[in-house]
Design a protein around this motif. Structure first.
Motif, PDB file in Angstrom:
ATOM      1  N   MET A 112      54.573  60.576  83.733  1.00 25.56           N
ATOM      2  CA  MET A 112      55.888  61.171  83.907  1.00 25.56           C
ATOM      3  C   MET A 112      56.063  62.390  83.000  1.00 25.56           C
ATOM      4  O   MET A 112      56.619  63.416  83.403  1.00 25.56           O
ATOM      5  N   ILE A 113      55.562  62.278  81.765  1.00 22.43           N
ATOM      6  CA  ILE A 113      55.627  63.394  80.838  1.00 22.43           C
ATOM      7  C   ILE A 113      54.852  64.585  81.393  1.00 22.43           C
ATOM      8  O   ILE A 113      55.307  65.732  81.345  1.00 22.43           O
ATOM      9  N   GLN A 115      54.213  65.206  84.479  1.00 23.21           N
ATOM     10  CA  GLN A 115      54.938  65.716  85.646  1.00 23.21           C
ATOM     11  C   GLN A 115      56.023  66.704  85.203  1.00 23.21           C
ATOM     12  O   GLN A 115      56.188  67.779  85.807  1.00 23.21           O
ATOM     13  N   LEU A 116      56.771  66.352  84.165  1.00 26.78           N
ATOM     14  CA  LEU A 116      57.791  67.257  83.644  1.00 26.78           C
ATOM     15  C   LEU A 116      57.174  68.522  83.066  1.00 26.78           C
ATOM     16  O   LEU A 116      57.692  69.626  83.247  1.00 26.78           O
ATOM     17  N   GLU A 119      56.455  71.496  85.294  1.00 26.76           N
ATOM     18  CA  GLU A 119      57.592  72.333  85.660  1.00 26.76           C
ATOM     19  C   GLU A 119      58.047  73.233  84.507  1.00 26.76           C
ATOM     20  O   GLU A 119      58.702  74.244  84.743  1.00 26.76           O
ATOM     21  N   ARG A 120      57.693  72.874  83.275  1.00 32.97           N
ATOM     22  CA  ARG A 120      58.296  73.533  82.117  1.00 32.97           C
ATOM     23  C   ARG A 120      57.304  74.177  81.150  1.00 32.97           C
ATOM     24  O   ARG A 120      57.712  74.865  80.221  1.00 32.97           O
ATOM     25  N   SER A 164      57.004  68.902  77.858  1.00 34.02           N
ATOM     26  CA  SER A 164      58.010  68.234  78.689  1.00 34.02           C
ATOM     27  C   SER A 164      59.419  68.671  78.291  1.00 34.02           C
ATOM     28  O   SER A 164      60.377  68.445  79.041  1.00 34.02           O
ATOM     29  N   ASN A 166      61.233  67.399  76.154  1.00 34.21           N
ATOM     30  CA  ASN A 166      62.029  66.217  75.841  1.00 34.21           C
ATOM     31  C   ASN A 166      61.527  65.685  74.499  1.00 34.21           C
ATOM     32  O   ASN A 166      60.442  65.100  74.432  1.00 34.21           O
ATOM     33  N   PRO A 213      53.754  69.429  89.975  1.00 40.42           N
ATOM     34  CA  PRO A 213      54.173  68.193  89.305  1.00 40.42           C
ATOM     35  C   PRO A 213      53.507  66.939  89.864  1.00 40.42           C
ATOM     36  O   PRO A 213      53.112  66.051  89.095  1.00 40.42           O
ATOM     37  N   TYR A 217      51.025  64.508  87.713  1.00 39.16           N
ATOM     38  CA  TYR A 217      51.296  63.071  87.553  1.00 39.16           C
ATOM     39  C   TYR A 217      50.067  62.254  87.944  1.00 39.16           C
ATOM     40  O   TYR A 217      49.630  61.362  87.209  1.00 39.16           O
TER      41      TYR A 217
END
Length: 244
Positions: A112-113, A115-116, A119-120, A164, A166, A213, A217
């Motif tokens: 998931m990380i 995948q983010l 995008e970033r 990510s 985050n 993404p 993943y």
């Protein structure tokens, strides 16, 4: 049935929270000094021992650094993943959590990380990932550089976690990766496995570079699944052991 009265927090814990709130409200940055201990005693109306305990708590959590010498005293510090890892590791050791629990959590969150990150991620982070792959290829044939290889591997995953955007994902991923160092439970890797890591990292990098993404993943999930299969086939007993 008689109720157990709620446990009262120690004064030093409450003071540590108060000092932390003051740091945040004053918008202090890492490297900024806090008031001397004597001033804190007067400001907070607490004894010197309580103030010292509160400062030590904040230092252990990585929020401040207590410097010695002429310009010594408490200074604001930015906590890093090591402090988070220390807390998680302590809790798991107390509960005698097996090593495989870390494997499961990491396998669940890192795809998931990634995948983010697809995008970033920034161009600079992509360059850093490429350098780690190049470095791993260069040192692969020198088995005396296993530590350097592992450092580059850790760096690769850390850059993705940072990308990510985050902070919680970053600190959690970094902490789990640090605890998962196979050396602590006697794991070692074959030449074929090292080559597999390099190949997987290249595929993950390609997906990130393409900003795909779904592919990011899937490639990260496959990478972690291959590691888990290898570990369960060769070190099944180690995975069952409590984290040391």
């Amino acid at each position: 049935m008689q109720r157990t009265p709620p446990r009262r927090e120690k004064s030093s814990f409450l003071l540590a929270e108060t000092i932390l709130n003051d740091i945040l409200e004053a918008h202090l940055e890492p490297g900024d000094p806090l008031p001397p201990e004597k001033e804190m005693v007067e400001k907070y109306g607490m004894g010197r021992t309580t103030v010292r305990e509160a400062l030590r708590l904040l230092e252990y959590q990585g929020a401040i650094q207590i410097r010695q010498g002429l310009n010594g005293g408490p200074y604001v510090q930015a906590p890093d993943s090591q402090h988070f890892a220390k807390t998680i590791s302590f809790m798991m050791r107390m509960e005698r959590t097996p090593f495989e629990a870390i494997v499961e959590v990491r396998s669940a969150i890192e795809p998931m990380i990634c995948q983010l990150a697809a995008e970033r991620i920034s161009p600079e982070a992509l360059d850093e990932l490429e350098r780690t792959i190049t470095g791993m290829r260069e040192i692969f044939h020198d088995r005396g550089q296993v530590a350097a290889f592992n450092d580059l591997n850790t760096r690769f995953h850390s850059v993705i976690a940072w990308s990510s955007e985050n902070p919680l994902f970053h600190h959690l991923a970094d902490s789990l990766h640090g605890i998962m160092d196979g050396a602590v439970v006697g794991m070692s890797y074959s030449s074929r496995r090292y080559l597999g890591v390099i190949a997987d990292h290249q595929l993950i990098y390609d997906a990130l570079r393409e900003r795909d993404p779904d592919a990011a993943y899937q490639k990260m999930a496959l990478h972690l699944t291959e590691w888990e299969v290898y570990a369960r086939r060769n070190f099944a007993d180690a995975l069952k052991r409590p984290i040391p």
